[in-house]
Scaffold this motif. Structure first.
Motif, PDB file in Angstrom:
ATOM      1  N   UNK A  92       0.730  -1.133  -0.090  1.00 61.75           N
ATOM      2  CA  UNK A  92       0.056  -0.036   0.071  1.00 61.75           C
ATOM      3  C   UNK A  92       0.659   1.277  -0.127  1.00 61.75           C
ATOM      4  N   UNK A  93       1.855   1.415   0.899  1.00 59.75           N
ATOM      5  CA  UNK A  93       2.678   2.397   0.813  1.00 59.75           C
ATOM      6  C   UNK A  93       3.518   2.873  -0.201  1.00 59.75           C
ATOM      7  N   UNK A  94       3.725   1.895  -1.232  1.00 56.61           N
ATOM      8  CA  UNK A  94       4.308   2.134  -2.682  1.00 56.61           C
ATOM      9  C   UNK A  94       3.390   2.302  -3.772  1.00 56.61           C
ATOM     10  N   UNK A  95       2.221   2.407  -3.535  1.00 59.82           N
ATOM     11  CA  UNK A  95       1.244   2.766  -4.673  1.00 59.82           C
ATOM     12  C   UNK A  95       1.406   4.212  -5.095  1.00 59.82           C
ATOM     13  N   UNK A  96       1.788   5.045  -4.381  1.00 57.26           N
ATOM     14  CA  UNK A  96       2.035   6.325  -4.850  1.00 57.26           C
ATOM     15  C   UNK A  96       3.295   6.575  -5.643  1.00 57.26           C
ATOM     16  N   UNK A  97       4.159   5.692  -5.800  1.00 54.98           N
ATOM     17  CA  UNK A  97       5.407   5.708  -6.496  1.00 54.98           C
ATOM     18  C   UNK A  97       5.046   6.058  -8.109  1.00 54.98           C
ATOM     19  N   UNK A  98       4.034   5.439  -8.589  1.00 55.62           N
ATOM     20  CA  UNK A  98       3.680   5.527  -9.973  1.00 55.62           C
ATOM     21  C   UNK A  98       3.115   7.176 -10.122  1.00 55.62           C
ATOM     22  N   UNK A  99       2.459   7.528  -9.130  1.00 53.35           N
ATOM     23  CA  UNK A  99       2.019   9.082  -9.204  1.00 53.35           C
ATOM     24  C   UNK A  99       3.268   9.960  -8.969  1.00 53.35           C
ATOM     25  N   UNK A 100       4.183   9.661  -8.387  1.00 47.35           N
ATOM     26  CA  UNK A 100       5.473  10.180  -7.963  1.00 47.35           C
ATOM     27  C   UNK A 100       6.223  10.356  -9.479  1.00 47.35           C
ATOM     28  N   UNK A 101       6.113   9.371 -10.283  1.00 48.04           N
ATOM     29  CA  UNK A 101       6.932   9.169 -11.621  1.00 48.04           C
ATOM     30  C   UNK A 101       6.174  10.116 -12.185  1.00 48.04           C
ATOM     31  N   UNK A 102       4.897  10.076 -12.525  1.00 51.29           N
ATOM     32  CA  UNK A 102       4.160  11.011 -13.459  1.00 51.29           C
ATOM     33  C   UNK A 102       4.551  12.471 -13.087  1.00 51.29           C
ATOM     34  N   UNK A 103       4.428  12.769 -11.907  1.00 46.71           N
ATOM     35  CA  UNK A 103       4.594  14.280 -11.701  1.00 46.71           C
ATOM     36  C   UNK A 103       6.021  14.596 -11.835  1.00 46.71           C
ATOM     37  N   UNK A 104       6.937  13.808 -11.524  1.00 49.66           N
ATOM     38  CA  UNK A 104       8.358  14.121 -11.777  1.00 49.66           C
ATOM     39  C   UNK A 104       8.567  14.774 -13.143  1.00 49.66           C
ATOM     40  N   UNK A 105       8.016  13.972 -14.404  1.00 56.08           N
ATOM     41  CA  UNK A 105       7.953  14.491 -15.637  1.00 56.08           C
ATOM     42  C   UNK A 105       7.062  15.705 -15.628  1.00 56.08           C
ATOM     43  N   UNK A 106       5.758  15.623 -14.979  1.00 57.42           N
ATOM     44  CA  UNK A 106       4.916  16.637 -15.251  1.00 57.42           C
ATOM     45  C   UNK A 106       5.348  18.176 -14.850  1.00 57.42           C
ATOM     46  N   UNK A 107       6.085  18.178 -13.472  1.00 59.64           N
ATOM     47  CA  UNK A 107       6.712  19.399 -13.283  1.00 59.64           C
ATOM     48  C   UNK A 107       7.821  19.905 -14.097  1.00 59.64           C
ATOM     49  N   UNK A 108       8.499  19.148 -14.546  1.00 60.10           N
ATOM     50  CA  UNK A 108       9.502  19.614 -15.642  1.00 60.10           C
ATOM     51  C   UNK A 108       8.623  20.148 -17.000  1.00 60.10           C
ATOM     52  N   UNK A 132       6.733   8.362 -16.015  1.00 57.30           N
ATOM     53  CA  UNK A 132       7.342   9.480 -16.310  1.00 57.30           C
ATOM     54  C   UNK A 132       7.109  10.139 -17.685  1.00 57.30           C
ATOM     55  N   UNK A 133       6.917   9.289 -18.742  1.00 59.73           N
ATOM     56  CA  UNK A 133       6.734  10.012 -20.252  1.00 59.73           C
ATOM     57  C   UNK A 133       5.501  10.539 -20.025  1.00 59.73           C
ATOM     58  N   UNK A 134       4.521   9.979 -19.650  1.00 58.56           N
ATOM     59  CA  UNK A 134       3.069  10.683 -19.271  1.00 58.56           C
ATOM     60  C   UNK A 134       3.064  11.948 -18.690  1.00 58.56           C
ATOM     61  N   UNK A 135       3.807  12.200 -17.793  1.00 61.10           N
ATOM     62  CA  UNK A 135       4.049  13.449 -17.191  1.00 61.10           C
ATOM     63  C   UNK A 135       4.723  14.386 -17.944  1.00 61.10           C
ATOM     64  N   UNK A 136       5.790  13.933 -18.633  1.00 60.05           N
ATOM     65  CA  UNK A 136       6.542  14.798 -19.411  1.00 60.05           C
ATOM     66  C   UNK A 136       5.812  15.553 -20.448  1.00 60.05           C
ATOM     67  N   UNK A 137       4.930  14.337 -20.943  1.00 56.70           N
ATOM     68  CA  UNK A 137       3.774  15.112 -22.107  1.00 56.70           C
ATOM     69  C   UNK A 137       2.708  15.966 -21.665  1.00 56.70           C
TER      70      UNK A 137
END
Length: 418
Positions: free
Chosen positions: A68-84, A130-135
């Motif tokens: 459960x604690x790791x479910x957010x890692x995909x969200x964080x990967x998305x937003x790492x690209x999204x912020x940039x 991460x690619x989704x976030x970058x786009x």
């Protein structure tokens, strides 16, 4: 005289200008509402793609063997690209045009979303997110730039309110259709469908917009200015306030479903239905406030934001103490009213302080700051809930964000540059 004749000829050549109306001496073509609709749909698809994980996280986590604690890692990967890409998209919108940036955002987003549906390993899934976030990130500044270019100051509040209602509708759409799609064709199939729709729409939007210049579009920015926000005290404070407010909003959007499912025994469809109510309330509240802003004037934005942020914090504190489906059914739409309503005011404030020529840059960079809250909050709340096992403590942690946002607004000296 020659300059005036050229300007008249330019406006006659703009499709739709002849059927428009004149407001404050500026031609306002009817096509501006088509621009708003395209922008609204673009934001809706972007948010649906990014929020789909909240509806399938528990099921997908079991498939991939994630705690459960790791479910957010995909969200964080998305937003790492999204912020940039927010910052890059803002700079690019000012320099190269919003319609080109929208194309370069939506089509790759759709392809990456489609690809995420085939995830079988954590590494591959993190890469696709991460690619989704970058786009996806570049689309925000592009749509705001379009609205600023096509709508004058006297009607920009309602336009921005309608545009930002798409964020909330994305919450509604993701929670209304993704759980059912996941049951019918699997969580991967749900991502495949969303990806195809996003890419096709992105191409269609570009084809419609590419030969339709806005009659009051500012000249392209002569240079990239990534330090614009940090040189302006008010833009910096608006960026930090937005960060804290988004902490609360997207913390609810990403975690409420999973927390209610885990702690109160709701099914994903039940929890998704409640979060759909959360989004519907936000979808209604933002246009309403946008229309109100046009009536009362831009100089009231600061006190409105302070009031809304304070109310949002109080609502999260009250929500943390609920423990039945009946209470959640009543309180969730009320929480949605204050969790999203500040968005058009905040975005309009940034665009007006920055001025039309640098709107893309200012909006892109401030939104990158705002979304850092979305990068951090999934993991932070996951850690809090794993450590305490308490829904109440998790939501109290979320309430700290908008409370701090209200305090950050106090020293802002708001003055529109347009």
């Amino acid at each position: 005289m020659p300059g005036a004749l050229l300007e008249q000829e330019r406006r006659r050549s703009i499709p739709g200008a002849s059927t428009g109306q004149t407001v404050d001496g500026i031609v306002k073509p009817v096509f501006r509402w088509t621009v708003l609709l395209i922008s609204w749909l673009a934001v809706t698809l972007t948010f649906t793609d990014r929020l789909a994980w909240a509806s399938v996280a528990v099921e997908a986590g079991r498939t991939l063997g994630l705690p459960v604690a790791a479910l957010g890692v995909f969200v964080t990967a998305f937003y790492s690209g999204y912020v940039i890409s927010n910052a890059v998209g803002g700079l690019s919108s000012d320099r190269f045009g919003s319609e080109r940036v929208m194309l370069c955002s939506l089509v790759p987003l759709g392809l990456a979303t489609f690809g995420f549906g085939f995830t079988t390993s954590i590494t591959y899934g993190l890469l696709m997110q991460a690619i989704m976030g970058l786009a996806a990130g570049a689309n925000h500044a592009a749509t705001v730039k379009l609205i600023v270019s096509w709508f004058g100051l006297t009607e920009r509040g309602r336009a921005m309110g309608l545009l930002t209602s798409a964020n909330s509708f994305g919450v509604v759409l993701a929670n209304a259709i993704v759980p059912s799609l996941s049951v019918s064709i699997g969580w991967g199939g749900a991502y495949n469908v969303l990806g195809l729709i996003t890419s096709v729409f992105g191409l269609a939007a570009f084809l419609i917009l590419r030969h339709r210049p806005a009659p009051q579009a500012p000249a392209p920015s002569p240079r990239f200015d990534p330090m614009l926000v940090f040189r302006n005290r008010d833009l910096t404070l608006l960026g930090l306030a937005g960060f804290c407010a988004m902490w609360g909003t997207w913390g609810v959007a990403f975690w409420a479903n999973a927390l209610m499912t885990r702690q109160f025994g709701m099914t994903p469809v039940q929890a998704g239905g409640l979060l759909a109510l959360f989004g519907v309330a936000g979808m209604v509240s933002k246009p309403a406030l946008g229309f109100l802003l046009d009536l009362i004037g831009s100089n009231k934005k600061k006190p409105i934001l302070i009031c809304v942020f304070t109310t949002f914090a109080a609502a999260l504190i009250i929500y943390s103490g609920l423990d039945s489906i009946g209470e959640f059914t009543i309180a969730t739409p009320l929480l949605g009213l204050v969790a999203f309503i500040y968005t058009p005011v905040l975005v309009a404030s940034v665009s007006e302080v920055a001025g039309p020529q640098q709107t893309g840059t200012a909006v892109g960079i401030t939104n990158a700051i705002w979304q850092l809250g979305s990068v951090i909050v999934p993991i932070a709340i996951g850690v809090v809930f794993s450590a305490t096992g308490s829904f109440q403590v998790a939501f109290l942690a979320l309430a700290a964000g908008p409370l701090l946002a209200a305090l950050l607004m106090l020293p802002v000296r708001y003055k529109a540059a347009v």
